[in-house]
Motif scaffolding. Structure first.
Motif, PDB file in Angstrom:
ATOM      1  N   UNK A 106      29.479  64.944  52.662  1.00 43.99           N
ATOM      2  CA  UNK A 106      28.534  65.711  51.861  1.00 43.99           C
ATOM      3  C   UNK A 106      27.419  64.783  51.384  1.00 43.99           C
ATOM      4  N   UNK A 107      26.239  65.331  51.234  1.00 43.32           N
ATOM      5  CA  UNK A 107      25.064  64.548  50.844  1.00 43.32           C
ATOM      6  C   UNK A 107      24.848  64.603  49.336  1.00 43.32           C
ATOM      7  N   UNK A 108      24.615  63.469  48.740  1.00 46.55           N
ATOM      8  CA  UNK A 108      24.256  63.384  47.322  1.00 46.55           C
ATOM      9  C   UNK A 108      23.124  62.362  47.171  1.00 46.55           C
ATOM     10  N   UNK A 109      22.223  62.620  46.243  1.00 44.60           N
ATOM     11  CA  UNK A 109      21.122  61.702  45.972  1.00 44.60           C
ATOM     12  C   UNK A 109      21.070  61.416  44.476  1.00 44.60           C
ATOM     13  N   UNK A 110      20.857  60.143  44.156  1.00 43.49           N
ATOM     14  CA  UNK A 110      20.770  59.735  42.751  1.00 43.49           C
ATOM     15  C   UNK A 110      19.471  58.969  42.546  1.00 43.49           C
ATOM     16  N   UNK A 111      18.743  59.312  41.486  1.00 46.18           N
ATOM     17  CA  UNK A 111      17.511  58.599  41.136  1.00 46.18           C
ATOM     18  C   UNK A 111      17.731  57.848  39.833  1.00 46.18           C
ATOM     19  N   UNK A 112      17.406  56.560  39.834  1.00 43.95           N
ATOM     20  CA  UNK A 112      17.665  55.755  38.658  1.00 43.95           C
ATOM     21  C   UNK A 112      16.536  54.798  38.346  1.00 43.95           C
ATOM     22  N   UNK A 131      26.557  54.836  42.678  1.00 47.16           N
ATOM     23  CA  UNK A 131      27.945  55.006  43.108  1.00 47.16           C
ATOM     24  C   UNK A 131      28.800  55.505  41.950  1.00 47.16           C
ATOM     25  N   UNK A 132      28.569  54.955  40.760  1.00 46.68           N
ATOM     26  CA  UNK A 132      29.363  55.326  39.586  1.00 46.68           C
ATOM     27  C   UNK A 132      29.135  56.789  39.214  1.00 46.68           C
ATOM     28  N   UNK A 133      27.870  57.182  39.069  1.00 44.47           N
ATOM     29  CA  UNK A 133      27.550  58.523  38.589  1.00 44.47           C
ATOM     30  C   UNK A 133      27.949  59.602  39.598  1.00 44.47           C
TER      31      UNK A 133
END
Length: 391
Positions: free
Chosen positions: A28-34, A53-55
């Protein structure tokens, strides 16, 4: 006809061709902006990636096991699961880093293997939905058709107690206790504990089911009951036959989660000694089989879920149907298991173990991207969903 059989009959070329696709749908695809206030861009990049990775891990794990279980086991999850996130996040792609004032900004695209994450949660006994103590209560009836007697522990003994059946009942209790104990379950031994004296007269019925089963489960704090029958009859060669059926039932919704059925013929000899000898030989293996099935259902998260029948209308090829099943299994964290039940020329029906009601599940099914196709609802009930391919 089961889909697996049909696919096998289609030949090795089809199986190999579809295998790669099935594996792909497990990601599954996930994207995180930080953002990071580190002055060194390389350090900032690492900080944002680690936070991603944590969130993302925390978000998906909470979807799988619930917030309460997540918070209760946060330390274990951090040390055993998230610290090893590379095992279930095989692909990452950071964007180019930008700077705004004193902050660096970056997004991280990830592919998460839901299958591998579920396996890690299962290995650490975190996937099951039920926080209640895993207590099991046997409700096993004995029927001796050779001597014309019967025994059920929850019925008050009459003036002529079935001493032999009482002894064999203790033997079965001991085998079940040992088998379930190996899997960290506690099996109540009602015969040894003399629990019959605690059963109200209104619940001393030969057959336990429905409201009676709910009473016993609540009274003895046992979410799982083993409904069983042991029948003793004459054999064909001057010996005796033992027919044993044990079904583990999740009492909250009446679902059978494990089942063992066995038939054994004794050696020759007197009735009681021949039966006792054979039972001592076979009970341990039979009990181990039942306990292993219950443990598998518990770890998989099937205990505590409800079963919904999902029917999808529309003519499709076998690869498409298999892809739909795999997509639902891998993409919807609320689905613990899915099995095909009925295949016809223009529809397929599945049995879905889910932790959410049908009204919530149907919305998630409609939102699925099935290789560019969508599903739309036809009808919805408490335990059944009917969808069709959207035009």
């Amino acid at each position: 006809m089961r889909l697996a059989s049909v696919v096998a009959a289609a030949g090795m070329i089809f199986a190999l061709g579809f295998g790669a696709k099935a594996q792909h749908t497990e990601l599954i695809d996930r994207t995180y902006s930080g953002v990071s206030k580190e002055t060194n861009p390389q350090v900032a990049k690492k900080v944002i990636q680690d936070e991603a990775f944590q969130k993302v891990s925390e978000e998906i794990i909470q979807e799988l096991i619930g917030s309460e279980r997540f918070l209760k086991n946060k330390s274990l999850i951090q040390s055993k699961i998230i610290r090893n996130s590379a095992r279930y996040i095989p692909f990452t792609k950071p964007s180019a880093m930008s700077q705004a004032g004193e902050e660096f900004k970056m997004s991280v695209a990830m592919k998460v293997s839901l299958k591998d994450l579920k396996q890690m949660l299962q290995d650490n006994s975190l996937l099951n939905e039920n926080d209640a103590a895993p207590v099991v209560l046997p409700m096993i009836s004995w029927q001796d058709r050779v001597e014309g007697r019967s025994y059920r522990w929850w019925l008050s003994l009459d003036k002529n107690p079935a001493g032999f059946l009482l002894k064999e009942g203790r033997l079965l209790e001991e085998a079940l206790r040992g088998a379930f104990q190996k899997n960290n379950f506690y099996l109540v031994k009602p015969i040894e504990a003399g629990l019959a004296a605690n059963v109200p007269a209104d619940f001393q019925n030969e057959k336990v089911g429905g409201e009676d089963a709910q009473f016993f489960a609540q009274y003895f704090n046992a979410p799982v009951i083993v409904d069983g029958q042991v029948n003793l009859t004459k054999g064909e060669n001057k010996n005796y036959r033992i027919e044993l059926r044990l079904t583990a039932i999740q009492v909250s919704n009446g679902r059978a989660i494990a089942d063992v059925s066995r038939r054994f013929d004794t050696d020759g000899g007197s009735f009681e000694s021949a039966v006792d000898k054979k039972l001592r030989e076979v009970l341990e293996g039979t009990a181990n089989d039942l306990a292993a099935q219950v443990m598998e259902a518990w770890q998989r998260g099937s205990v505590g879920t409800s079963v919904i029948r999902l029917t999808i209308k529309g003519r499709q090829t076998l690869p498409v149907w298999e892809g739909v099943k795999e997509k639902i299994r891998s993409q919807l964290t609320q689905v613990k298991n899915i099995r095909e039940r009925l295949v016809s020329a223009d529809s397929v029906s599945f049995e879905v173990d889910t932790s959410v009601p049908a009204a919530e599940l149907i919305g998630k099914l409609e939102a699925l991207d099935l290789d560019g196709k969508k599903l739309s609802r036809v009808s919805e009930g408490q335990n059944e969903i009917v969808l069709k391919w959207a035009q």
